[in-house]
Design an enzyme around this catalytic site. Structure first.
Site, PDB file in Angstrom:
ATOM      1  N   GLY A 238       0.764  -1.242   0.000  1.00 37.62           N
ATOM      2  CA  GLY A 238       0.000   0.000   0.000  1.00 37.62           C
ATOM      3  C   GLY A 238       0.789   1.282   0.000  1.00 37.62           C
ATOM      4  N   PRO A 277       4.938  -5.188  -0.294  1.00 40.05           N
ATOM      5  CA  PRO A 277       4.994  -4.053  -1.210  1.00 40.05           C
ATOM      6  C   PRO A 277       4.991  -4.492  -2.675  1.00 40.05           C
ATOM      7  CG  PRO A 277       7.162  -4.469  -0.277  1.00 40.05           C
ATOM      8  CD  PRO A 277       6.228  -5.440   0.377  1.00 40.05           C
ATOM      9  N   ARG A 316      -4.134   2.887 -16.298  1.00 39.02           N
ATOM     10  CA  ARG A 316      -4.351   3.600 -15.037  1.00 39.02           C
ATOM     11  C   ARG A 316      -5.019   4.965 -15.209  1.00 39.02           C
ATOM     12  NH1 ARG A 316      -1.244   4.942 -11.668  1.00 39.02           N
ATOM     13  NH2 ARG A 316      -2.331   4.177  -9.836  1.00 39.02           N
ATOM     14  N   CYS A 347      -9.174   3.384 -30.376  1.00 39.70           N
ATOM     15  CA  CYS A 347     -10.436   3.939 -30.865  1.00 39.70           C
ATOM     16  C   CYS A 347     -11.358   4.291 -29.712  1.00 39.70           C
ATOM     17  CB  CYS A 347     -11.121   2.928 -31.779  1.00 39.70           C
ATOM     18  SG  CYS A 347     -10.088   2.472 -33.155  1.00 39.70           S
ATOM     19  N   TYR A 376       1.863  -1.976 -12.257  1.00 44.14           N
ATOM     20  CA  TYR A 376       0.512  -2.122 -12.792  1.00 44.14           C
ATOM     21  C   TYR A 376       0.344  -1.545 -14.208  1.00 44.14           C
ATOM     22  CZ  TYR A 376      -0.205  -3.086  -7.847  1.00 44.14           C
ATOM     23  OH  TYR A 376      -0.097  -3.594  -6.577  1.00 44.14           O
TER      24      TYR A 376
HETATM   25  N1  LLP Z   1      -1.116  -7.251  -0.954  1.00 49.28           N
HETATM   26  C1  LLP Z   1      -2.370  -7.416  -1.385  1.00 49.28           C
HETATM   27  C2  LLP Z   1      -3.218  -8.414  -0.760  1.00 49.28           C
HETATM   28  C3  LLP Z   1      -2.850  -6.632  -2.437  1.00 49.28           C
HETATM   29  O1  LLP Z   1      -4.093  -6.787  -2.858  1.00 49.28           O
HETATM   30  C4  LLP Z   1      -1.993  -5.672  -3.041  1.00 49.28           C
HETATM   31  C5  LLP Z   1      -2.463  -4.856  -4.149  1.00 49.28           C
HETATM   32  C6  LLP Z   1      -0.694  -5.552  -2.562  1.00 49.28           C
HETATM   33  C7  LLP Z   1      -0.279  -6.357  -1.510  1.00 49.28           C
HETATM   34  C8  LLP Z   1       0.303  -4.596  -3.141  1.00 49.28           C
HETATM   35  O2  LLP Z   1      -0.064  -3.289  -2.918  1.00 49.28           O
HETATM   36  P1  LLP Z   1       0.901  -2.081  -3.332  1.00 49.28           P
HETATM   37  O3  LLP Z   1       2.114  -2.134  -2.442  1.00 49.28           O
HETATM   38  O4  LLP Z   1       1.245  -2.251  -4.752  1.00 49.28           O
HETATM   39  O5  LLP Z   1       0.063  -0.887  -3.072  1.00 49.28           O
HETATM   40  N2  LLP Z   1      -4.055  -1.745 -10.199  1.00 49.28           N
HETATM   41  C9  LLP Z   1      -4.045  -0.748  -9.152  1.00 49.28           C
HETATM   42  C10 LLP Z   1      -3.488  -1.285  -7.854  1.00 49.28           C
HETATM   43  C11 LLP Z   1      -4.238  -2.463  -7.320  1.00 49.28           C
HETATM   44  C12 LLP Z   1      -3.629  -3.017  -6.084  1.00 49.28           C
HETATM   45  C13 LLP Z   1      -4.175  -4.348  -5.778  1.00 49.28           C
HETATM   46  N3  LLP Z   1      -3.617  -4.969  -4.635  1.00 49.28           N
HETATM   47  C14 LLP Z   1      -3.253   0.464  -9.629  1.00 49.28           C
HETATM   48  O6  LLP Z   1      -2.742   0.439 -10.734  1.00 49.28           O
HETATM   49  O7  LLP Z   1      -3.155   1.468  -8.921  1.00 49.28           O
END
Ligand code: LLP
Length: 417
Positions: A238, A277, A316, A347, A376
């Site tokens: 997150g 992460p 995104r 398109c 992503y």
């Molecule tokens: N752990 C779990 C259970 C998750 O669902 C996620 C992300 C993470 C870890 C990793 O989170 P991060 O450190 O990357 O914030 N497609 C979206 C982001 C979706 C995140 C889904 N889960 C975007 O492009 O912003």
């Protein structure tokens, strides 16, 4: 600008990433392409590991592989000493192929199928993160051995981020609610399981988060569930990253400090801390390069630049209203004199990568660089309008290596019967 640390300029003033001239990369490998600084990914992994190891031995940093599901990235983070979070049978297959010790694989997913549970069973995956009562019953039926399990809890915390990437609130498709008592029920159920060994709790409250307080509140909320069985606490991912000049996310060390302190405060000394992460490991390490193909000036309205990619390589902006910066690869230092909107080649009128960015007299043939697309971007790439997906190129100390080749037009038909 949110570039990797090893960003510079060549003697001729071209942008360089991890020692590689971006104009040359475009000429050699074509555009669009995803370019990564390997040093940056390693540096960020090390920052996470160092932040924990100065405090405890009882921790694991999991690469949330959904952010960059590329075999070479799995390999890089396995070699760096990370564990891995996989969210599907496909990600699990890649993690295994890249050589992750199955014991260091954590299997997520809010609707794991029989086939996925069978795969984790036979491949020796260390831990399953349980998401629903139906899944618990499916595990009892399908598993042939006892598997360590964490229960995913939605602790009722809503950080400020796009609603599509908030996941910690009760009204969520993920996990077991705290407020409605289902988390407590799930704990009771798993403690009496034949196939699941309950070792702890998991929560992931959302993504691209800059505040630190919600993470602390989530740990405090989880503590209402704690018991003797709780030896592991997986606090998800997150941590936000910089996309725009004005973004200033917390640094990794402070973020780890906060999570660590919250766990000590609410759970004491004896729990192993895990974090997952994704974005903050790979996001600013990656950038996308395009070639400008058309410049369309509508007097008094706006100027559109069209590039040779768009919503197929970066969803995104369309999905979350995400905003980006851009530079021109052969004059990255030159100030912008022309306000433009960067459009893709699809398109759809909404296929806009950046609205209103100032660039130095952009023209047809220029290589446009959008930084901070490492997380992503490739992961959510698609073939809309029959657009082949770009290659992934890893750069390190002046050496560029294609780790995922460009898709071809023929590839697009490779599964058609
Ligand atoms: N752990 C779990 C259970 C998750 O669902 C996620 C992300 C993470 C870890 C990793 O989170 P991060 O450190 O990357 O914030 N497609 C979206 C982001 C979706 C995140 C889904 N889960 C975007 O492009 O912003």
């Amino acid at each position: 600008m949110p570039f990797p640390l090893k960003t510079g300029s060549s003697p001729s003033g071209h942008l360089t990433i991890d020692g590689c001239d971006v104009v040359e990369l475009a000429a050699t490998f074509g555009t669009p392409a995803y370019i990564f600084s390997v040093s940056e990914m390693k540096r960020r992994a090390t920052e996470y590991l160092d932040a924990f190891s100065s405090r405890t031995d009882a921790f694991e940093v999991l690469f949330a592989s959904k952010a960059l599901p590329v075999t070479a990235a799995y390999r890089l983070f396995a070699d760096a000493g990370l564990s891995v979070d996989v969210a599907s049978g496909g990600e699990l297959t890649m993690a295994l192929a890249a050589g992750f010790d199955p014991d260091r694989i954590y299997m997520h997913g809010n609707n794991k199928t029989d086939a996925e549970i069978e795969l984790l069973d036979r491949s020796g995956v260390g831990t399953i993160v349980l998401d629903s009562f139906d899944e618990i019953e499916r595990c009892e039926r399908v598993l042939s051995r006892k598997v360590d399990a964490l229960i995913r809890v939605t602790p009722g915390i809503k950080p400020s981020t796009h609603s599509f990437i908030q996941t910690g609130q009760l009204d969520s498709k993920f996990g077991f609610g705290l407020e409605d008592g289902s988390a407590a029920k799930a704990i009771e159920r798993v403690l009496s399981s034949e196939k699941l060994e309950l070792t702890g709790l998991h929560c992931h409250i959302g993504s691209q988060i800059f505040e630190t307080e919600p993470f602390r509140l989530a740990v405090e909320a989880l503590a209402t569930l704690k018991g003797d069985w709780c030896r592991v606490l997986d606090l998800g991912g997150g941590l936000g990253i910089q996309y725009l000049e004005e973004d200033s996310p917390p640094v990794i060390a402070d973020y780890v400090d906060l999570k660590f302190a919250a766990v000590r405060e609410f759970f004491g000394e004896d729990v192993r801390i895990l974090i997952e992460p994704g974005r903050s490991l790979v996001g600013t390490a990656g950038l996308t390069i395009y070639t400008i193909g058309t410049v369309k000036e509508i007097p008094g309205v706006r100027t559109y630049l069209a590039v040779d990619g768009g919503m197929s390589d970066n969803l995104r902006p369309m999905l979350y209203g995400a905003e980006y910066e851009a530079v021109i690869a052969d004059r990255p230092e030159t100030g912008g004199d022309t306000a433009v909107t960067v459009a893709g080649s699809h398109c759809e009128s909404g296929d806009i990568l950046i609205r209103d960015v100032a660039l130095p007299s952009p023209g047809v043939g220029d290589v446009l660089v959008i930084p901070a697309t490492g997380a992503y971007g490739y992961a959510m790439a698609n073939n809309y309008n029959g657009m082949p997906r770009p290659p992934v190129i890893f750069c390190e100390d002046g050496i560029a290596e294609v780790v995922v080749r460009r898709e071809s037009w023929d590839d697009l038909m490779s599964r058609d019967q």
